[in-house]
Design an enzyme around this catalytic site. Structure first.
Site, PDB file in Angstrom:
ATOM      1  N   SER A  70       0.850  -1.190   0.000  1.00 19.20           N
ATOM      2  CA  SER A  70       0.000   0.000   0.000  1.00 19.20           C
ATOM      3  C   SER A  70       0.884   1.237   0.000  1.00 19.20           C
ATOM      4  O   SER A  70       2.001   1.215   0.525  1.00 19.20           O
ATOM      5  CB  SER A  70      -0.916  -0.010   1.234  1.00 19.20           C
ATOM      6  N   ASP A  71       0.394   2.298  -0.612  1.00 15.65           N
ATOM      7  CA  ASP A  71       1.139   3.542  -0.603  1.00 15.65           C
ATOM      8  C   ASP A  71       0.152   4.699  -0.703  1.00 15.65           C
ATOM      9  O   ASP A  71      -0.935   4.551  -1.258  1.00 15.65           O
ATOM     10  CB  ASP A  71       2.136   3.611  -1.758  1.00 15.65           C
ATOM     11  N   GLN A  72       0.563   5.833  -0.164  1.00 16.08           N
ATOM     12  CA  GLN A  72      -0.334   6.991  -0.137  1.00 16.08           C
ATOM     13  C   GLN A  72       0.419   8.236  -0.563  1.00 16.08           C
ATOM     14  O   GLN A  72       1.544   8.473  -0.139  1.00 16.08           O
ATOM     15  CB  GLN A  72      -0.858   7.179   1.282  1.00 16.08           C
TER      16      GLN A  72
END
Length: 197
Positions: A70-72
């Protein structure tokens, strides 16, 4: 009931806290990848590539595991090509929050779930946005001092005192703002025959 091992491709404590909500056994392995942009023109594209690469790196090492990356990436209204990173210093956090004051900040949060041995790969981007109050320098400095949001994109922790900085939070799933869209993750895990709840 046994299932494939689950690996969270992250060293983020917040993402571990989110995973812990599901009560599944999993392990954390940090994927050492270069997170700098490679010419992406939109936050969605950067977040998607990084989430995909994080999962892929670990999935190649553990082909039977279900790997979650996951990355934001945060960005201000009208500027999806100007990425707001982690401030890392108190001075940068104050500057970020001054720039966020009275603005809408968007969060592009990508999720990639991969299992090399079965050829499974599902990558998506979810959105969340927050409208910041008009903040005084004194409010900003007090907040940064108390919450120490130096490793958070946008310089706040919505799960603690950061909530006091907002006029409004807008989105389908609050965990998207926290760094991993859990409703979508649960849907994907069900596709992989992981029993939830």
């Amino acid at each position: 009931m046994s299932h494939a091992p689950i690996i969270l491709a992250s060293s983020s404590q917040t993402r571990q806290d989110l995973m812990n909500r599901l009560g599944l056994s999993y392990q954390c392995i940090s994927p050492e990848i270069d997170e700098s942009p490679q010419g992406e023109r939109h936050a969605d594209d950067l977040a998607r590539r990084l989430a995909f690469e994080k999962a892929k790196v670990i999935s190649e090492q553990y082909p039977d595991a279900i790997v979650i990356g996951s990355d934001q990436v945060a960005w201000r209204e009208g500027a999806p090509d100007i990425f707001i990173g982690k401030p890392l210093t108190t001075e940068n956090a104050v500057k970020q929050l001054q720039a966020n004051s009275d603005k809408i900040v968007y969060f592009s949060t990508a999720l990639s779930v991969q299992q090399q041995s079965s050829g499974f790969e599902h990558t998506l981007v979810e959105h969340y946005k927050v409208k910041f109050l008009k903040l005084s320098l004194a409010e900003i400095e007090r907040y940064v001092e108390r919450d120490q949001p130096l490793h958070c994109a946008g310089s706040f922790k919505c799960e603690s005192l950061g909530i006091s900085l907002f006029e409004q939070m807008i989105g389908q799933d609050q965990t998207t703002l926290m760094g991993m869209p859990m409703i979508q993750l649960c849907n994907i895990l069900r596709e992989l025959n992981i029993v939830l709840p």
